[in-house]
Design a protein around this motif. Structure first.
Motif, short mmCIF file in Angstrom:
data_model
loop_
_atom_site.label_atom_id
_atom_site.label_comp_id
_atom_site.label_asym_id
_atom_site.label_seq_id
_atom_site.Cartn_x
_atom_site.Cartn_y
_atom_site.Cartn_z
N ILE A 1 35.20 -40.45 6.14
CA ILE A 1 36.03 -40.51 4.92
C ILE A 1 36.42 -39.10 4.49
O ILE A 1 37.58 -38.85 4.15
CB ILE A 1 35.28 -41.24 3.79
CG1 ILE A 1 35.16 -42.73 4.13
CG2 ILE A 1 35.97 -41.05 2.45
CD1 ILE A 1 34.17 -43.49 3.25
N LEU A 2 35.47 -38.18 4.50
CA LEU A 2 35.77 -36.80 4.11
C LEU A 2 36.79 -36.17 5.05
O LEU A 2 37.72 -35.48 4.60
CB LEU A 2 34.48 -35.96 4.07
CG LEU A 2 33.54 -36.28 2.91
CD1 LEU A 2 32.17 -35.66 3.15
CD2 LEU A 2 34.13 -35.82 1.59
N ALA A 3 36.65 -36.41 6.34
CA ALA A 3 37.61 -35.86 7.31
C ALA A 3 39.00 -36.44 7.08
O ALA A 3 40.01 -35.71 7.15
CB ALA A 3 37.14 -36.14 8.74
N ALA A 4 39.07 -37.74 6.78
CA ALA A 4 40.37 -38.36 6.51
C ALA A 4 41.00 -37.80 5.24
O ALA A 4 42.21 -37.56 5.19
CB ALA A 4 40.21 -39.88 6.40
N MET A 5 40.18 -37.56 4.21
CA MET A 5 40.70 -36.98 2.97
C MET A 5 41.24 -35.58 3.23
O MET A 5 42.27 -35.20 2.68
CB MET A 5 39.60 -36.95 1.90
CG MET A 5 39.20 -38.31 1.41
SD MET A 5 37.86 -38.19 0.21
CE MET A 5 38.63 -39.07 -1.15
N GLU A 6 40.53 -34.84 4.05
CA GLU A 6 40.98 -33.49 4.37
C GLU A 6 42.31 -33.52 5.13
O GLU A 6 43.21 -32.72 4.85
CB GLU A 6 39.90 -32.79 5.19
CG GLU A 6 40.06 -31.30 5.25
CD GLU A 6 38.80 -30.61 5.73
OE1 GLU A 6 38.66 -30.46 6.97
OE2 GLU A 6 37.98 -30.22 4.88
N ARG A 7 42.44 -34.47 6.05
CA ARG A 7 43.71 -34.60 6.78
C ARG A 7 44.85 -34.93 5.82
O ARG A 7 45.94 -34.38 5.92
CB ARG A 7 43.60 -35.66 7.87
CG ARG A 7 42.89 -35.19 9.13
CD ARG A 7 43.05 -36.17 10.27
NE ARG A 7 42.60 -37.52 9.97
CZ ARG A 7 41.34 -37.93 10.05
NH1 ARG A 7 40.39 -37.08 10.42
NH2 ARG A 7 41.01 -39.17 9.77
N ARG A 8 44.59 -35.83 4.87
CA ARG A 8 45.62 -36.20 3.89
C ARG A 8 46.01 -35.03 3.01
O ARG A 8 47.17 -34.88 2.64
CB ARG A 8 45.15 -37.37 3.02
CG ARG A 8 45.40 -38.73 3.64
CD ARG A 8 45.27 -39.84 2.64
NE ARG A 8 43.95 -39.97 2.07
CZ ARG A 8 42.94 -40.61 2.63
NH1 ARG A 8 43.08 -41.20 3.79
NH2 ARG A 8 41.77 -40.67 2.02
N GLN A 9 45.04 -34.20 2.67
CA GLN A 9 45.32 -33.04 1.82
C GLN A 9 46.04 -31.94 2.60
O GLN A 9 46.68 -31.08 2.01
CB GLN A 9 44.02 -32.48 1.22
CG GLN A 9 43.32 -33.42 0.26
CD GLN A 9 44.09 -33.65 -1.01
OE1 GLN A 9 44.79 -32.77 -1.51
NE2 GLN A 9 43.97 -34.84 -1.57
N GLY A 10 45.85 -31.94 3.91
CA GLY A 10 46.49 -30.93 4.74
C GLY A 10 45.79 -29.57 4.73
O GLY A 10 46.35 -28.58 5.19
N ARG A 11 44.60 -29.55 4.17
CA ARG A 11 43.81 -28.30 4.14
C ARG A 11 42.36 -28.66 3.83
O ARG A 11 42.07 -29.76 3.39
CB ARG A 11 44.36 -27.33 3.11
CG ARG A 11 44.39 -27.87 1.70
CD ARG A 11 45.09 -26.91 0.79
NE ARG A 11 45.39 -27.55 -0.47
CZ ARG A 11 45.52 -26.91 -1.60
NH1 ARG A 11 45.37 -25.61 -1.64
NH2 ARG A 11 45.81 -27.56 -2.69
#
Length: 120
Positions: A57-67
């Motif tokens: 979930i954290l990795a997916a959130m980071e991908r969505r944020q782009g950073r």
């Protein structure tokens, strides 16, 4: 899994989003979920361990944020904590520590974000 069957193609994005793994139904263990299509076992889903789900979930959130999440401003980090709380992230053992590490803040800060939301 070949992935060319329409049913498998349809469920794959959901399984990927939750960090699961598609496996042949005849390789399913007692903890796996076998999905049937038109009366035939089509595929089994190996669900992730809760701690692995949080990392996913954290990795997916980071991908969505782009950073990196640690690079977000305080308001954005508070939003991430709100979302994670709604998804049950803090019920996982060491969830607060894992989230704090991803956000680049202390556990105390994560608890403050959580308490702030409860007080609002």
């Amino acid at each position: 899994m070949t992935g060319d069957e329409p049913f498998i193609t349809a469920v794959k994005p959901l399984v990927d989003a939750m960090g699961g793994e598609l496996i042949p139904p005849d390789e399913a263990g007692p903890e796996d979920v076998v999905l049937a299509w038109e009366g035939v076992d089509a595929v089994a889903v190996r669900l992730p361990q809760l701690a692995d789900s949080l990392d996913h979930i954290l990795a997916a959130m980071e991908r969505r944020q782009g950073r990196p999440l640690a690079d977000l401003d305080r308001k954005a980090k508070q939003g991430i904590v709100r979302t994670l709380e709604a998804r049950g992230a803090f019920a996982v053992r060491h969830g607060v520590e894992t989230v704090a590490g991803a956000l680049g803040v202390s556990r105390f800060t994560v608890y403050n974000y959580l308490n702030r939301e409860k007080g609002a």
